[in-house]
Design a protein around this motif. Sequence first.
Motif, PDB file in Angstrom:
ATOM      1  N   ARG A 198       0.828  -1.201   0.000  1.00  0.00           N
ATOM      2  CA  ARG A 198       0.000   0.000   0.000  1.00  0.00           C
ATOM      3  C   ARG A 198       0.866   1.256   0.000  1.00  0.00           C
ATOM      4  O   ARG A 198       1.960   1.271   0.567  1.00  0.00           O
ATOM      5  CB  ARG A 198      -0.936   0.004   1.211  1.00  0.00           C
ATOM      6  N   ASP A 199       0.334   2.313  -0.636  1.00  0.00           N
ATOM      7  CA  ASP A 199       1.053   3.583  -0.669  1.00  0.00           C
ATOM      8  C   ASP A 199       0.764   4.390   0.589  1.00  0.00           C
ATOM      9  O   ASP A 199       0.092   3.908   1.524  1.00  0.00           O
ATOM     10  CB  ASP A 199       0.710   4.366  -1.939  1.00  0.00           C
ATOM     11  N   ALA A 200       1.244   5.624   0.638  1.00  0.00           N
ATOM     12  CA  ALA A 200       1.098   6.451   1.833  1.00  0.00           C
ATOM     13  C   ALA A 200      -0.355   6.735   2.169  1.00  0.00           C
ATOM     14  O   ALA A 200      -0.686   7.028   3.325  1.00  0.00           O
ATOM     15  CB  ALA A 200       1.857   7.762   1.645  1.00  0.00           C
ATOM     16  N   ASP A 201      -1.234   6.628   1.172  1.00  0.00           N
ATOM     17  CA  ASP A 201      -2.663   6.861   1.389  1.00  0.00           C
ATOM     18  C   ASP A 201      -3.418   5.584   1.696  1.00  0.00           C
ATOM     19  O   ASP A 201      -4.652   5.591   1.773  1.00  0.00           O
ATOM     20  CB  ASP A 201      -3.275   7.537   0.161  1.00  0.00           C
ATOM     21  N   ARG A 203      -3.562   2.931  -0.258  1.00  0.00           N
ATOM     22  CA  ARG A 203      -4.093   2.304  -1.468  1.00  0.00           C
ATOM     23  C   ARG A 203      -3.128   1.256  -2.005  1.00  0.00           C
ATOM     24  O   ARG A 203      -1.908   1.452  -2.021  1.00  0.00           O
ATOM     25  CB  ARG A 203      -4.348   3.354  -2.546  1.00  0.00           C
TER      26      ARG A 203
END
Length: 233
Positions: A198-201, A203
């Motif tokens: 997952r990315d920083a958001d 997602r």
Amino acid sequence: MHIGVIGATGGIGSRVVTEALDRGHHVTAFSRDATRIDEDRKNVAWNSVDVLDADGIAAVIPGLDVLISGFQPGNAARDTADTVARSIADPTVYATAARALLTALESHPRIRLIVIGGAGSLEIAPGIVRADSDALLHETLDAIGLPREYSAAVRGHRDALNVLRTSNRLWTYFSPAEDIAPGERTGRFRIGGDQPVRDADGRSRISTEDAAVALVDEAELPRFVQRRFTIGY
């Protein structure tokens, strides 16, 4: 290398063909009816194959180093609705295809197999798999605009992974990010195992172009033999 790609007209498969050719590999591209393909690129040959026919697969893969299967029922690149309907109608087709591929490799044990599967079998928390929960699956399917009946297909992908896990062939299972769509080839992403990246958001996302990069990377330098891997930004 000589790389075979099943589902070579599909969204990921077509990009795998391009990525492999751009790196100087030879590609045998497989589709249900290769006679319809108009191809003028060098180092690629098209051949017809039925991914549910083990003998037919075995007959067309000699000489390959790696076989990458992006099989989907129907033609997902041209008619997503048809593929979704077919997947719901017969969710066992993914496990059937996995068995046929493994049977074909019994007579070609040195050929590595990479199966492009689904993200629903990834662990979203320790011991929690979305494919095991109707509530979690329905939440995801609602968010991406697929009918809740598609839960059966998500579980079909999970069952195919379980088929592979019982085999001693040189298989690898690729779970793409939860959100995968055409986009940019960046070549920059992170690799995971059984949990989504997952990315920083928060997602889990990847472009189909970067999925192709990861698949050809694995074909060139195997890191996940008899294991699953995933990627994300």
